[in-house]
Write a protein that holds these residues in place. Structure first.
Motif, PDB file in Angstrom:
ATOM      1  N   VAL A   1      50.135  42.078  37.378  1.00  0.00           N
ATOM      2  CA  VAL A   1      48.983  42.205  36.972  1.00  0.00           C
ATOM      3  C   VAL A   1      48.691  43.562  37.201  1.00  0.00           C
ATOM      4  CG1 VAL A   1      46.562  41.585  36.441  1.00  0.00           C
ATOM      5  CG2 VAL A   1      48.363  39.818  36.524  1.00  0.00           C
ATOM      6  N   VAL A   2      48.155  44.443  36.282  1.00  0.00           N
ATOM      7  CA  VAL A   2      47.758  45.717  36.630  1.00  0.00           C
ATOM      8  C   VAL A   2      46.284  46.023  35.888  1.00  0.00           C
ATOM      9  CG1 VAL A   2      47.899  48.242  36.133  1.00  0.00           C
ATOM     10  CG2 VAL A   2      49.812  46.937  36.564  1.00  0.00           C
ATOM     11  N   THR A   3      45.393  46.362  36.740  1.00  0.00           N
ATOM     12  CA  THR A   3      43.899  46.370  36.388  1.00  0.00           C
ATOM     13  C   THR A   3      43.585  47.774  36.226  1.00  0.00           C
ATOM     14  OG1 THR A   3      43.302  44.336  37.593  1.00  0.00           O
ATOM     15  CG2 THR A   3      41.596  45.914  36.957  1.00  0.00           C
ATOM     16  N   HIS A   4      43.254  48.289  34.956  1.00  0.00           N
ATOM     17  CA  HIS A   4      42.937  50.024  34.935  1.00  0.00           C
ATOM     18  C   HIS A   4      41.350  49.995  34.922  1.00  0.00           C
ATOM     19  CE1 HIS A   4      41.635  49.393  30.496  1.00  0.00           C
ATOM     20  NE2 HIS A   4      42.845  48.727  30.486  1.00  0.00           N
ATOM     21  N   GLY A   5      41.113  51.359  35.027  1.00  0.00           N
ATOM     22  CA  GLY A   5      39.798  51.563  35.121  1.00  0.00           C
ATOM     23  C   GLY A   5      39.230  51.875  33.655  1.00  0.00           C
ATOM     24  N   PHE A   6      38.148  52.399  33.654  1.00  0.00           N
ATOM     25  CA  PHE A   6      37.516  52.765  32.298  1.00  0.00           C
ATOM     26  C   PHE A   6      37.223  54.096  32.084  1.00  0.00           C
ATOM     27  CE2 PHE A   6      36.299  48.601  33.232  1.00  0.00           C
ATOM     28  CZ  PHE A   6      36.554  47.797  32.382  1.00  0.00           C
ATOM     29  N   VAL A   7      37.209  54.610  30.761  1.00  0.00           N
ATOM     30  CA  VAL A   7      36.833  56.052  30.469  1.00  0.00           C
ATOM     31  C   VAL A   7      35.380  56.162  30.554  1.00  0.00           C
ATOM     32  CG1 VAL A   7      37.062  57.796  28.742  1.00  0.00           C
ATOM     33  CG2 VAL A   7      38.921  56.190  29.022  1.00  0.00           C
ATOM     34  N   LEU A   8      34.998  57.082  31.109  1.00  0.00           N
ATOM     35  CA  LEU A   8      33.652  57.341  31.482  1.00  0.00           C
ATOM     36  C   LEU A   8      33.129  58.591  30.675  1.00  0.00           C
ATOM     37  CD1 LEU A   8      33.359  57.088  35.457  1.00  0.00           C
ATOM     38  CD2 LEU A   8      33.136  55.345  33.720  1.00  0.00           C
ATOM     39  N   ASP A   9      31.676  58.376  30.421  1.00  0.00           N
ATOM     40  CA  ASP A   9      30.983  59.733  29.803  1.00  0.00           C
ATOM     41  C   ASP A   9      30.677  60.835  30.747  1.00  0.00           C
ATOM     42  OD1 ASP A   9      28.728  58.885  30.851  1.00  0.00           O
ATOM     43  OD2 ASP A   9      27.891  58.000  28.960  1.00  0.00           O
TER      44      ASP A   9
ATOM     45  N   HIS B   1      39.165  40.101  34.874  1.00  0.00           N
ATOM     46  CA  HIS B   1      39.401  39.386  35.918  1.00  0.00           C
ATOM     47  C   HIS B   1      38.535  37.752  35.639  1.00  0.00           C
ATOM     48  CE1 HIS B   1      40.393  42.803  38.636  1.00  0.00           C
ATOM     49  NE2 HIS B   1      41.331  42.188  38.217  1.00  0.00           N
ATOM     50  N   ARG B   2      37.325  37.962  34.872  1.00  0.00           N
ATOM     51  CA  ARG B   2      36.755  36.648  34.281  1.00  0.00           C
ATOM     52  C   ARG B   2      37.265  36.353  32.897  1.00  0.00           C
ATOM     53  NH1 ARG B   2      31.993  39.805  34.568  1.00  0.00           N
ATOM     54  NH2 ARG B   2      31.397  38.508  36.293  1.00  0.00           N
ATOM     55  N   GLY B   3      38.021  37.002  32.256  1.00  0.00           N
ATOM     56  CA  GLY B   3      38.467  36.894  31.118  1.00  0.00           C
ATOM     57  C   GLY B   3      40.017  36.612  30.825  1.00  0.00           C
ATOM     58  N   TRP B   4      40.760  37.439  30.230  1.00  0.00           N
ATOM     59  CA  TRP B   4      42.231  37.253  29.859  1.00  0.00           C
ATOM     60  C   TRP B   4      43.059  36.910  30.882  1.00  0.00           C
ATOM     61  CZ3 TRP B   4      46.182  40.942  28.695  1.00  0.00           C
ATOM     62  CH2 TRP B   4      47.326  40.423  28.123  1.00  0.00           C
ATOM     63  N   PHE B   5      42.967  37.607  32.134  1.00  0.00           N
ATOM     64  CA  PHE B   5      43.709  37.397  33.257  1.00  0.00           C
ATOM     65  C   PHE B   5      43.426  36.162  33.783  1.00  0.00           C
ATOM     66  CE2 PHE B   5      43.351  42.080  34.771  1.00  0.00           C
ATOM     67  CZ  PHE B   5      44.393  42.203  33.631  1.00  0.00           C
ATOM     68  N   GLN B   6      42.140  35.362  33.805  1.00  0.00           N
ATOM     69  CA  GLN B   6      41.836  34.169  34.481  1.00  0.00           C
ATOM     70  C   GLN B   6      42.317  32.960  33.364  1.00  0.00           C
ATOM     71  OE1 GLN B   6      37.922  31.697  35.869  1.00  0.00           O
ATOM     72  NE2 GLN B   6      38.056  33.767  36.109  1.00  0.00           N
TER      73      GLN B   6
ATOM     74  N   GLY C   1      41.598  45.750  31.719  1.00  0.00           N
ATOM     75  CA  GLY C   1      40.640  46.420  32.520  1.00  0.00           C
ATOM     76  C   GLY C   1      39.942  45.350  33.366  1.00  0.00           C
ATOM     77  N   SER C   2      39.124  45.818  34.379  1.00  0.00           N
ATOM     78  CA  SER C   2      38.619  44.908  35.395  1.00  0.00           C
ATOM     79  C   SER C   2      37.716  43.925  34.934  1.00  0.00           C
ATOM     80  CB  SER C   2      37.888  45.827  36.384  1.00  0.00           C
ATOM     81  OG  SER C   2      36.770  46.459  35.855  1.00  0.00           O
ATOM     82  N   ASP C   3      37.154  43.785  33.747  1.00  0.00           N
ATOM     83  CA  ASP C   3      36.307  42.879  33.078  1.00  0.00           C
ATOM     84  C   ASP C   3      37.219  41.661  32.936  1.00  0.00           C
ATOM     85  OD1 ASP C   3      37.695  44.354  31.290  1.00  0.00           O
ATOM     86  OD2 ASP C   3      36.283  43.979  29.550  1.00  0.00           O
TER      87      ASP C   3
END
Length: 366
Positions: free
Chosen positions: A318-326, A295-300, A291-293
């Protein structure tokens, strides 16, 4: 009564106090630099005034107190002017000295500070107001910023090289490279130590009397050999004599072992050393997906550790996916409690039939 206030804040202060303020004299703020004032809690203590670029004119008086151990802006001013950086707040958020010792910084200690200022006639006005304040993302409780001894890895040179290595990486969506590079460029250091009761230990020793660090190739290699045979728990379970190389064991009584652990992002960021270094191809992953979070974590962290090791990215794509929303458009989160269990989707609940794993997989991949 005479007050020292920024000229731009006089009108606002008049509204706050509800009375007219007569301006006696104006002068440049630079004239205050180095001037002394009496500390509000310790009248005999003289403190100096310093210029600071983070002070703004949108609120307050144009003058702010400085606590070098409790925030990056104040810390920077403290270091630039060689102020004492000692921290007067303990590990559980209580004042650790002075007249407020043992009081909760965000509770009765706050009230005690206000009452003390009143008693010393050092408080003109109290105004409650709403403002942004950092909160822990998981517990949603306010945090206290405080300086503590930590271990850092310098990124000043590495981050530029890492950004260059990204030019050869395919990013999906393409715009995500901008976010990753922006986060890289904004970091000068990586705090690699944590104060947790679990994790990979930082194999360092300290002299009991001076606090000086003992960590060299000989001591680290010895700890590595122990971990290979006994696992990381040996750091916490073995006596210090056994953790030291034989040639250094005579110093055991003069040393204490470090209690810090490695940042878990360093752990996950070096996972390429285990899953990609098997002698096949070039040890580079075809795909990292998160996920996009991240970018400051595992990807970096994966990028930084790999570039430091052999000057190349750990991934080709590197594929950045979105998040499931309520239903309200908010990201589903365990800490919020608005998640739907995949088990409920697959197997169903009392009120809804299950759709099976294959349908869930099809939905996720589409």
């Amino acid at each position: 009564e005479k007050l020292l206030v920024a000229a731009e804040r006089v009108e606002n202060l008049q509204q706050v106090l509800g009375e007219k303020i007569a301006i006696i004299r104006t002068f440049s703020g630079s004239a205050l630099e180095g001037m002394k004032y009496h500390h509000p809690f310790e009248n005999e203590l003289l403190c100096a005034m310093f210029p600071a670029s983070h002070v703004t004119m949108d609120s307050g008086t144009g003058l702010v107190h400085t606590a070098p151990a409790h925030g990056p802006d104040d810390y920077r001013v403290g270091k630039e002017n060689e102020l004492d950086i000692s921290c007067n707040v303990d590990d559980v958020g209580l004042f650790s000295g002075g007249e407020f010792h043992g009081k909760d910084v965000l509770g009765d200690g706050n009230d005690a500070v206000v009452e003390s200022l009143k008693s010393k006639q050092a408080l003109i006005k109290i105004i409650p107001y709403s403002h942004r304040y950092p909160h822990d993302w998981r517990t949603k409780k306010p945090v206290i910023l405080r300086s503590t001894p930590q271990w850092f890895a310098s990124l000043e040179k590495l981050k530029n090289e890492a950004a260059e290595c990204l030019r050869d990486v395919r990013m999906t969506p393409p715009v995500s490279i901008n976010r990753l590079i922006a986060m890289l460029s904004g970091r000068d250091d990586w705090c690699i130590s944590r104060q947790r009761v679990w994790g990979v230990p930082i194999p360092v020793f300290y002299e009991r009397e001076t606090g000086n660090v003992l960590m060299n190739k000989l001591s680290v290699d010895h700890v590595i050999s122990l971990v290979e045979r006994h696992g990381t728990d040996c750091w916490w379970e073995f006596p210090i004599e056994k953790l030291l190389p034989e040639s250094m064991s005579r110093c055991a009584g003069e040393l204490i072992q470090g209690r810090d652990t490695m940042d878990v992002w360093f752990d996950s960021g070096t996972s390429w050393t285990s899953v990609l270094q098997d002698g096949s191809a070039d040890g580079v992953a075809d795909l990292y997906l998160e996920g996009s979070d991240q970018h400051r974590g595992w990807f970096q962290s994966s990028l930084l550790t790999r570039v430091a090791f052999d000057r190349k990215a750990p991934y080709r794509h590197v594929v950045t996916h979105g998040f499931v929303l309520d239903e309200g458009g908010r990201k589903m989160s365990k800490s919020i409690g608005n998640v739907i269990s995949p088990d409920d989707i697959i197997n169903g609940t009392k009120n809804t039939p299950g759709i099976g794993a294959d349908v869930l997989r099809l939905w996720a991949t589409s």
